[in-house]
Design an enzyme around this catalytic site. Structure first.
Site, PDB file in Angstrom:
ATOM      1  N   SER A 104      45.521  39.053  42.360  1.00 15.10           N
ATOM      2  CA  SER A 104      44.281  39.769  42.627  1.00 15.10           C
ATOM      3  C   SER A 104      43.118  39.093  41.920  1.00 15.10           C
ATOM      4  CB  SER A 104      44.435  41.200  42.113  1.00 15.10           C
ATOM      5  OG  SER A 104      43.184  41.838  42.032  1.00 15.10           O
ATOM      6  N   TYR A 149      47.371  47.714  34.992  1.00 17.10           N
ATOM      7  CA  TYR A 149      47.598  47.195  36.350  1.00 17.10           C
ATOM      8  C   TYR A 149      47.151  45.736  36.430  1.00 17.10           C
ATOM      9  CZ  TYR A 149      46.026  45.819  40.973  1.00 17.10           C
ATOM     10  OH  TYR A 149      45.774  45.094  42.100  1.00 17.10           O
ATOM     11  N   LYS A 180      49.215  41.797  36.891  1.00 18.74           N
ATOM     12  CA  LYS A 180      48.923  40.681  37.819  1.00 18.74           C
ATOM     13  C   LYS A 180      48.873  39.367  37.027  1.00 18.74           C
ATOM     14  CE  LYS A 180      48.590  42.897  41.721  1.00 18.74           C
ATOM     15  NZ  LYS A 180      49.731  42.803  42.647  1.00 18.74           N
ATOM     16  N   PHE A 207      40.677  39.352  47.215  1.00 20.42           N
ATOM     17  CA  PHE A 207      39.459  40.047  46.820  1.00 20.42           C
ATOM     18  C   PHE A 207      39.612  41.506  47.294  1.00 20.42           C
ATOM     19  CE2 PHE A 207      37.049  37.064  44.365  1.00 20.42           C
ATOM     20  CZ  PHE A 207      37.958  36.022  44.392  1.00 20.42           C
TER      21      PHE A 207
HETATM   22  C1  UD1 Z   1      40.148  47.611  42.796  1.00 17.98           C
HETATM   23  C2  UD1 Z   1      40.880  46.960  41.666  1.00 17.98           C
HETATM   24  C3  UD1 Z   1      41.474  45.669  42.149  1.00 17.98           C
HETATM   25  C4  UD1 Z   1      42.342  45.927  43.370  1.00 17.98           C
HETATM   26  C5  UD1 Z   1      41.473  46.575  44.438  1.00 17.98           C
HETATM   27  C6  UD1 Z   1      42.246  46.873  45.700  1.00 17.98           C
HETATM   28  C7  UD1 Z   1      40.120  46.549  39.321  1.00 17.98           C
HETATM   29  C8  UD1 Z   1      38.955  46.507  38.419  1.00 17.98           C
HETATM   30  N1  UD1 Z   1      39.890  46.770  40.616  1.00 17.98           N
HETATM   31  O1  UD1 Z   1      39.010  46.779  43.103  1.00 17.98           O
HETATM   32  O2  UD1 Z   1      42.233  45.071  41.164  1.00 17.98           O
HETATM   33  O3  UD1 Z   1      42.863  44.724  43.825  1.00 17.98           O
HETATM   34  O4  UD1 Z   1      40.960  47.773  43.917  1.00 17.98           O
HETATM   35  O5  UD1 Z   1      43.104  47.952  45.541  1.00 17.98           O
HETATM   36  O6  UD1 Z   1      41.221  46.409  38.895  1.00 17.98           O
HETATM   37  N2  UD1 Z   1      33.243  52.760  44.837  1.00 17.98           N
HETATM   38  C9  UD1 Z   1      32.344  53.806  44.966  1.00 17.98           C
HETATM   39  N3  UD1 Z   1      32.826  55.028  45.316  1.00 17.98           N
HETATM   40  C10 UD1 Z   1      34.160  55.258  45.549  1.00 17.98           C
HETATM   41  C11 UD1 Z   1      35.073  54.180  45.416  1.00 17.98           C
HETATM   42  C12 UD1 Z   1      34.577  52.951  45.047  1.00 17.98           C
HETATM   43  O7  UD1 Z   1      31.138  53.643  44.745  1.00 17.98           O
HETATM   44  O8  UD1 Z   1      34.534  56.402  45.840  1.00 17.98           O
HETATM   45  C13 UD1 Z   1      32.723  51.435  44.462  1.00 17.98           C
HETATM   46  C14 UD1 Z   1      33.277  50.939  43.149  1.00 17.98           C
HETATM   47  O9  UD1 Z   1      32.489  51.389  42.095  1.00 17.98           O
HETATM   48  C15 UD1 Z   1      33.215  49.424  43.344  1.00 17.98           C
HETATM   49  C16 UD1 Z   1      33.396  49.239  44.863  1.00 17.98           C
HETATM   50  O10 UD1 Z   1      33.129  50.499  45.439  1.00 17.98           O
HETATM   51  O11 UD1 Z   1      31.958  48.958  42.981  1.00 17.98           O
HETATM   52  C17 UD1 Z   1      34.789  48.804  45.254  1.00 17.98           C
HETATM   53  O12 UD1 Z   1      35.727  49.691  44.655  1.00 17.98           O
HETATM   54  P1  UD1 Z   1      37.284  49.675  45.020  1.00 17.98           P
HETATM   55  O13 UD1 Z   1      37.457  49.772  46.495  1.00 17.98           O
HETATM   56  O14 UD1 Z   1      37.956  50.701  44.175  1.00 17.98           O
HETATM   57  O15 UD1 Z   1      37.737  48.212  44.608  1.00 17.98           O
HETATM   58  P2  UD1 Z   1      37.585  47.423  43.219  1.00 17.98           P
HETATM   59  O16 UD1 Z   1      37.338  48.339  42.111  1.00 17.98           O
HETATM   60  O17 UD1 Z   1      36.621  46.313  43.455  1.00 17.98           O
END
Ligand code: UD1
Length: 342
Positions: free
Chosen positions: A127, A152, A156, A182
């Site tokens: 990841s 988690y 990785k 990503f």
């Molecule tokens: C997370 C994990 C990553 C994993 C990926 C896929 C970390 C830090 N991140 O990535 O390892 O591979 O999930 O499962 O370990 N957001 C909102 N509202 C929501 C949900 C998300 O604003 O309800 C925003 C988050 O703040 C972030 C973006 O959307 O900025 C993406 O979030 P998310 O889909 O959870 O992925 P990551 O955190 O990037």
């Protein structure tokens, strides 16, 4: 040439099911193995519908060493793709041992079984989380890894190192590719397989689709005061079918003996940053639906911005992301609508 066989551990899940379809379409035989701890039969059945036939399914847990060894004896496995792991970042902070035990032991059992079976090609699902909050974006495979922000993420990083060390010591029996994903999103264009989170989704796109369909009241956008053009985080959202195809290129490269060293690493991203706000707006526009949303405080552990430099995968694997964000978000919506029976 006889057909090559690929074992897909965790093959009934979101990424595993899409990878299974692409492997079969590329002419591989696939054995799906899953313990169904975090999914049901929906995606496995969807895969069988897409390919129009039954597939071998092994209900098993790779933490069971004997079971891991048995499967390598039962099938002539040319390559294994390892997805079987827990993936909820927040839960891993609350229950670190659950994550370390499951994610590390299952991978070590796969490696040991593969080596005992005489050797194998191993693809590990890593990841972009291993890059932490990068100093410079986009990140290349040479961007230094950073200490993980969660157990988690740590699993990785540790599995990457376990693969490197094991391949080095295997005397040529094992080879490996680490794909650093990503943000995988979307669903198969058939709408027969897609993401199926249990409970409240942690990830952005399932939360968006569930809010749009009325299952959730409102989407919280975590933070609008980041140092980015619109104040929301930026990510590299990669279509799940594009991501799945990268696995086919990687497996073929290993099986055809085209690797340049024992373990190779590739970023699997589009190279295109998109902010959370841009993604929500694009979803509303392309699907003609509203996603009620509000700004909320930053989520602990989130990084400001990350996206891939996918040049190495483009040049070496011959793989490139091809699907537009509009196609991806349409597919995500079609999947949610199908789940809701609409
Ligand atoms: C997370 C994990 C990553 C994993 C990926 C896929 C970390 C830090 N991140 O990535 O390892 O591979 O999930 O499962 O370990 N957001 C909102 N509202 C929501 C949900 C998300 O604003 O309800 C925003 C988050 O703040 C972030 C973006 O959307 O900025 C993406 O979030 P998310 O889909 O959870 O992925 P990551 O955190 O990037």
């Amino acid at each position: 040439m006889s057909k090559k066989t690929v074992l897909v551990s965790g093959g009934a899940g979101f990424i595993g099911s899409h990878v299974t379809v692409e492997l079969i379409e590329a002419g591989y035989d696939v054995v799906v193995a899953d313990n169904f701890s975090n999914c049901d039969m929906t995606c496995f059945e969807g895969v069988q519908k897409i390919i129009g036939r039954k597939l071998p399914l092994e209900k098993m847990d790779f933490c069971d060493e004997a079971a891991a060894k048995a499967i390598f004896k039962k099938y002539p496995i040319d390559a294994v793709i390892h997805f079987a792991a827990f993936k909820a970042v927040g839960e891993s902070v609350e229950q670190p041992l659950k994550y370390y035990k499951n994610n590390l032991v299952s991978f070590m059992n796969v490696l040991e079984a593969a080596e005992e079976a005489g050797g194998c090609n191993v693809l590990f699902s890593s990841s972009a989380t291993v890059y932490g909050e990068p100093e410079k974006v986009p990140v290349t495979e040479l961007t230094p890894r950073q200490p993980a922000m969660s157990p988690y993420g740590n699993t990785k990083t540790m599995c990457e190192d376990i693969l490197q060390d094991t391949v080095k010591a295997s005397g040529g029996k094992l080879r490996g590719i680490l794909l650093r994903y990503f943000n995988p999103i979307g669903a198969h264009p058939s709408a027969l397989i897609g993401e199926l989170p249990r409970g409240v989704p942690n990830n952005l796109v399932p939360f968006i689709t569930q809010t749009a369909i009325g299952k959730r009241e409102i989407l919280s956008i975590f933070g609008n005061d980041y140092p980015t053009p619109d104040g929301t985080c930026q990510r590299d959202f990669i279509d799940i079918v594009d991501l799945a195809r990268a696995h086919v290129f990687a497996v073929t490269r290993m099986i055809e003996g085209k690797m340049k060293k024992g373990v190779e690493i590739f970023n699997v991203g589009t190279g295109r940053p998109l902010s959370v706000m841009e993604l929500v707006n694009a979803f509303e526009k392309v699907n003609g639906v509203k996603v009620p949303h509000k700004f909320a405080p930053r989520r602990a552990g989130d990084i400001t911005a990350i996206w891939a430099d996918p040049t190495l995968a483009n040049n070496e694997l011959g793989w490139k992301a091809t699907r537009s964000i509009e196609e991806t978000l349409k597919a995500a919506w079609a999947w949610e609508c199908r789940l809701a029976g609409k």
